[in-house]
Structure formats: structure tokens, C-alpha cells
Write a protein that holds these residues in place. Structure first.
Motif: not given
Ligand code: DC
Length: 220
Positions: A32, A127-128, A181, A184, A100, A97, A37, A106, A177
Motif C-alpha cells: 500500500t 501503516r493502517d 506517520d 497525523r 498520506s 508521507s 508514493r 486516504r 517520517r
Molecule cells: O511503506 P512506504 O515507505 O512505502 O510508505 C510511504 C509513506 O506512505 C509512509 O511514510 C506513510 C504512507 N503510508 C500510509 O500512510 N499508509 C499506508 N498504508 C502505507 C503507507
């Protein structure tokens, strides 16, 4: 359908572990972070301020993301262009970041992510995932490591790729980051109550892989 959710901070090794685990277990790997990205990349290319919710939100109608699954690996297409490699750039991680944090971004990605898990066995990282996207996931893992361990691994990776950087720069990026993350307002990074904590600060790649595989198999 089986769904394995793996959440955790940047640089904890989620994507490399998730990719290997999915291949090993025969599940489809869904990254995700690559979706956030791709939106970050589009916003950068458009010259938008990635921290500006209004500016980024105004771009969303112009964005069509397609996920193509080839041999269990995810390719991400941004308006038809395969940006799987382009989204891996360091500065795009920070742009991701930033974008997001915007609720509209989202919401834009939520259905895509849920639909992918509705029709196949998936291992999804982000992340979620365990808290918001797949609250009923079969197994939830919170994969983490200390900021120092993550910075050292990331530095080694970047130096190996010939990038000019140093420990302080990489650590500062990881800490920024992490802060963004976890702070937020919408779907911040946090461990779901029913997630299993796996901390790889003091263990190597093979040991982490074996531990994760054992943990997943014990819960499906
Ligand atoms: O896992 P990554 O480094 O590729 O993720 C890039 C950014 O995307 C990370 O800083 C936070 C965001 N992200 C998010 O908010 N929710 C997710 N499910 C995946 C990534």
C-alpha cells in the motif's frame, strides 16, 4: 479469504519481508505504501506542495491508479505509466508521507485496498492495514525495530546502491517520517490491539523471516 496485515514504521523491513513471505505462503503481496508514493510522485511532478491538502486533493480527479499483479508481485500504474521503480526514490518516500496525511487521499485509496483483499488471499503491508483497512484481518503483525537499527540498515542499502549519504541524514529522515506517520489525525501509524508485535532490532534477516513465517502459520 486469508488476509495478513503487516504494519510498522518506515525501514522496519516490511516490504522485503512481506514480499518474501507472500511468495513463500502463496499469497498475493499488496504494497500500500507504493500507492501513496504514486500519489506523492504525481503531486511532485505537478509542482504541487505535497503538504497542502487542498492542492493535493485537487489533483486526485486527474489520477488513475491501476494495480497489476504479475506472478504475485505488484506493479503500480499511474495513468498508464508503470511507476513501480520510480516511486522508490528517497524523496518520493517523504512526499508519500506528506500526502498520506490528507483524508481525501486516504479515502481515495481505501476501496482499492479493500477490493484487492476481497477476492484473493493477501499479505498487505502499510501503516493502517490492521487498524483501518482490514480490521478483520486473519493475522495482524506490527513489525518494528529501533530507529537506530532501521537507519543503519537503510544506510547500508543506500551506500550499496552508490548513493551519497550518511548515518545522520538517514536517521533524521526516518525520525521525521516516524513523527509524521504517527502524529497525523487520520489513520495514524499505531499497533492494533490484536496485532502481534515483532521487533527485529537485534535479529538478522533470516531470523526475522523465520519468526514472521512461524507467527503467521500459528495464526491461520
Ligand atoms: O511503506 P512506504 O515507505 O512505502 O510508505 C510511504 C509513506 O506512505 C509512509 O511514510 C506513510 C504512507 N503510508 C500510509 O500512510 N499508509 C499506508 N498504508 C502505507 C503507507
Amino acid at each position: 479469504m486469508i488476509s495478513v496485515a503487516i504494519d510498522g514504521p518506515s525501514g522496519a523491513g516490511k516490504s522485503s519481508m512481506a514480499r518474501r513471505l507472500a511468495a513463500d505462503l502463496g499469497y498475493t503481496y499488496v504494497d500500500t505504501g507504493a500507492m501513496y508514493r504514486a500519489i506523492g510522485l504525481y503531486a511532485r511532478r505537478a509542482g504541487a506542495d505535497t503538504k497542502d491538502a487542498g492542492a493535493v486533493g485537487a489533483l486526485l480527479p486527474q489520477i488513475k491508479l491501476d494495480i497489476r499483479l504479475e506472478d504475485g508481485a505488484q506493479h503500480i500504474l499511474l495513468n498508464g505509466e508503470d511507476v513501480t521503480e520510480a516511486v522508490r526514490a528517497e524523496d518520493i518516500g517523504m512526499a508519500a508521507s506528506d500526502v498520506s496525511a490528507h483524508p481525501a487521499v486516504r479515502a481515495f485509496l481505501l476501496d482499492t485496498q479493500r477490493n484487492l483483499a476481497a477476492s484473493r488471499d493477501v499479505l498487505m503491508d502499510g501503516r493502517d492495514i490492521g487498524t483501518v483497512v482490514l480490521p478483520d484481518a486473519t493475522v495482524k503483525i506490527y513489525l518494528t525495530a529501533s530507529a537506530d537499527a532501521r537507519a543503519r540498515r537503510r544506510l547500508a542499502e543506500l551506500l550499496e546502491k552508490g548513493k551519497q549519504t550518511d548515518y545522520e541524514t538517514v536517521l533524521a529522515d526516518i525520525e521525521q517520517r516516524d513523527y509524521q506517520d504517527t502524529h497525523r489525525a487520520v489513520a495514524p501509524l499505531r499497533q492494533a490491539e490484536d496485532a502481534i508485535l515483532v521487533d527485529t532490532s537485534d535479529i538478522g534477516i533470516e531470523e526475522s523471516f523465520a519468526l514472521l513465517k512461524k507467527t503467521i502459520l500459528a495464526h491461520i
